[in-house]
Motif scaffolding. Structure first.
Motif, PDB file in Angstrom:
ATOM      1  N   THR A   8       0.848  -1.194   0.000  1.00  0.00           N
ATOM      2  CA  THR A   8       0.000   0.000   0.000  1.00  0.00           C
ATOM      3  C   THR A   8       0.886   1.248   0.000  1.00  0.00           C
ATOM      4  OG1 THR A   8      -0.167   0.183   2.419  1.00  0.00           O
ATOM      5  CG2 THR A   8      -1.754  -1.248   1.295  1.00  0.00           C
ATOM      6  N   HIS A  40      -7.081   5.091   0.878  1.00  0.00           N
ATOM      7  CA  HIS A  40      -7.102   4.286   2.101  1.00  0.00           C
ATOM      8  C   HIS A  40      -7.834   4.958   3.254  1.00  0.00           C
ATOM      9  CE1 HIS A  40      -4.688   0.696   1.146  1.00  0.00           C
ATOM     10  NE2 HIS A  40      -4.173   1.474   0.202  1.00  0.00           N
ATOM     11  N   ASN A  91       2.019  -2.978   4.878  1.00  0.00           N
ATOM     12  CA  ASN A  91       1.225  -1.837   5.309  1.00  0.00           C
ATOM     13  C   ASN A  91       2.098  -0.594   5.287  1.00  0.00           C
ATOM     14  OD1 ASN A  91      -1.521  -1.804   6.039  1.00  0.00           O
ATOM     15  ND2 ASN A  91      -1.170  -3.059   7.847  1.00  0.00           N
ATOM     16  N   ASN A  92       2.049   0.177   4.213  1.00  0.00           N
ATOM     17  CA  ASN A  92       2.925   1.345   4.100  1.00  0.00           C
ATOM     18  C   ASN A  92       2.169   2.648   3.892  1.00  0.00           C
ATOM     19  OD1 ASN A  92       5.642   2.686   3.496  1.00  0.00           O
ATOM     20  ND2 ASN A  92       4.528   3.043   1.576  1.00  0.00           N
ATOM     21  N   ASN A 104      -5.952   2.680   9.151  1.00  0.00           N
ATOM     22  CA  ASN A 104      -5.923   1.951   7.886  1.00  0.00           C
ATOM     23  C   ASN A 104      -5.077   0.684   7.995  1.00  0.00           C
ATOM     24  OD1 ASN A 104      -5.766   1.605   4.795  1.00  0.00           O
ATOM     25  ND2 ASN A 104      -3.642   1.966   5.378  1.00  0.00           N
ATOM     26  N   ASN A 105      -3.953   0.764   8.704  1.00  0.00           N
ATOM     27  CA  ASN A 105      -3.103  -0.417   8.887  1.00  0.00           C
ATOM     28  C   ASN A 105      -3.868  -1.548   9.547  1.00  0.00           C
ATOM     29  OD1 ASN A 105      -1.036   1.093   7.838  1.00  0.00           O
ATOM     30  ND2 ASN A 105       0.235   1.086   9.660  1.00  0.00           N
ATOM     31  N   TYR A 106      -4.638  -1.201  10.564  1.00  0.00           N
ATOM     32  CA  TYR A 106      -5.405  -2.224  11.285  1.00  0.00           C
ATOM     33  C   TYR A 106      -6.479  -2.839  10.391  1.00  0.00           C
ATOM     34  CZ  TYR A 106      -8.153  -4.458  14.958  1.00  0.00           C
ATOM     35  OH  TYR A 106      -8.839  -5.385  15.734  1.00  0.00           O
ATOM     36  N   CYS A 141      -6.559  -2.986   7.098  1.00  0.00           N
ATOM     37  CA  CYS A 141      -5.925  -3.807   6.060  1.00  0.00           C
ATOM     38  C   CYS A 141      -5.412  -5.125   6.633  1.00  0.00           C
ATOM     39  CB  CYS A 141      -4.778  -3.042   5.409  1.00  0.00           C
ATOM     40  SG  CYS A 141      -5.296  -1.755   4.250  1.00  0.00           S
ATOM     41  N   ALA A 142      -4.900  -5.094   7.864  1.00  0.00           N
ATOM     42  CA  ALA A 142      -4.409  -6.314   8.499  1.00  0.00           C
ATOM     43  C   ALA A 142      -5.546  -7.323   8.696  1.00  0.00           C
ATOM     44  CB  ALA A 142      -3.758  -5.994   9.836  1.00  0.00           C
ATOM     45  N   ILE A 188       2.788 -10.388   7.216  1.00  0.00           N
ATOM     46  CA  ILE A 188       2.307  -9.006   7.197  1.00  0.00           C
ATOM     47  C   ILE A 188       3.404  -8.137   7.793  1.00  0.00           C
ATOM     48  CG2 ILE A 188       0.551  -7.395   8.027  1.00  0.00           C
ATOM     49  CD1 ILE A 188      -1.352  -9.810   8.294  1.00  0.00           C
ATOM     50  N   ASN A 226       4.293  -4.223   8.897  1.00  0.00           N
ATOM     51  CA  ASN A 226       3.941  -2.831   9.128  1.00  0.00           C
ATOM     52  C   ASN A 226       5.182  -1.965   8.981  1.00  0.00           C
ATOM     53  OD1 ASN A 226       1.209  -3.106   9.716  1.00  0.00           O
ATOM     54  ND2 ASN A 226       1.503  -3.251  11.931  1.00  0.00           N
TER      55      ASN A 226
END
Length: 298
Positions: free
Chosen positions: A14, A75, A101-102, A136-138, A140-141, A156, A158
């Motif tokens: 991302t 996102h 997750n970027n 957003n990271n959470y 997407c995870a 995964i 981060n």
């Protein structure tokens, strides 16, 4: 580091239009993974491939013989994220091997509000930093885990920051990055029994667009441009983060690392990664950068 291959693997990066995200996506493509990349700017304008666009990243991956699928995705919009993973599922029989997750949209806000104490910053600062960031990271995870768990395989990653454990830029940024690392630890605990690895990657100071933008405005802010030049000189290439992701994805003992935070310096030493400038990521570069940051706190 030896010969590595991710042939046949499906990956997502991302926020892959610039800097670290772009470098990671290019590295994954070079190693044989089919790479899905996300960002807000998709297409060339008037036939010209725009810098910082998904098409530019995809072009660079294709030029290296890789396979890349650019997907325009905001996102900050849950529906865009949902559609992203629905497409991954449909096109790959539900398979996902590597998720990075970027995505982060707070750079412009950080630059605009630089030098102000948190109580004088915009009340939107928290959301600007942590919506396309921690939240957003959470989210997407969650979607990535739903694809990986049935297959009992995947990793995964981060993209975090030293700001998770010490002051950097402003409180909202540090709180968000600390939350990212806490998420890594707690999600990894629940994913362990499913053989899914979850780690945080913490780069050192990177020769990025943000650093360059800060440098350009230094003199107007009454700051010493030479300090920025010193940081730029020791900053690691964004490619270092890409090499770290490749090494992690190929590590047969990756489950020993799950739930932990690793700096690029640590991984460079372990895996023998060399900075694209010709040097290993410098262990003292982060300390130099943090001292610089501390010296600019109002």
């Amino acid at each position: 580091m030896g010969s590595l291959s991710l042939s046949g693997k499906i990956s997502i990066v991302t926020g892959a239009t610039r800097g670290i995200g772009k470098a990671i996506a290019i590295q994954l493509g070079q190693q044989g993974s089919k790479v899905y990349i996300t960002g807000r700017t998709l297409s060339p304008q008037d036939g010209v491939c725009l810098p910082g666009s998904l098409e530019e990243t995809a072009r660079d991956i294709h030029a290296r013989g890789g396979v890349c699928v650019p997907i325009q995705c905001d996102h900050s919009k849950d529906i865009d994220i949902q559609r992203l993973f629905e497409r991954i599922t449909a096109e790959n029989d539900g398979r996902l091997d590597i998720f990075v997750n970027n995505a982060f949209s707070g750079n412009d806000t950080l630059l605009k509000e630089r030098g102000k104490p948190f109580w004088e910053q915009s009340l939107n600062m928290w959301d600007d930093i942590n919506e396309v960031g921690l939240r957003n990271n959470y989210l997407c995870a969650i979607y990535a885990s739903k694809l990986m768990v049935p297959r009992k395989n995947g990793i995964i990653i981060n993209v975090s920051s030293a700001g998770a454990s010490m002051y950097m830029l402003n409180p909202a940024y540090g709180i968000g990055k600390a939350g990212v690392d806490r998420m890594t630890a707690d999600c990894a605990l629940e994913l362990r029994k499913h053989n899914i690895a979850f780690v945080s990657l913490s780069p050192g100071p990177v020769s990025s667009d943000t650093l360059m933008a800060l440098s350009k405005g230094a003199e107007n802010r009454g700051e010493n441009i030479e300090e920025y030049r010193k940081i730029a000189k020791i900053a690691e290439s964004p490619c270092c983060a890409g090499e770290c992701v490749i090494a992690l994805a190929n590590d047969p003992n990756i489950m020993e690392k799950t739930g932990k935070v690793f700096s690029t310096v640590q991984l460079a030493e372990e895996y023998g990664i060399v900075n694209k400038k010709g040097n290993e990521p410098e262990a003292n570069a982060l300390e130099t950068f943090l001292n610089f940051v501390q010296g600019h706190i109002n």
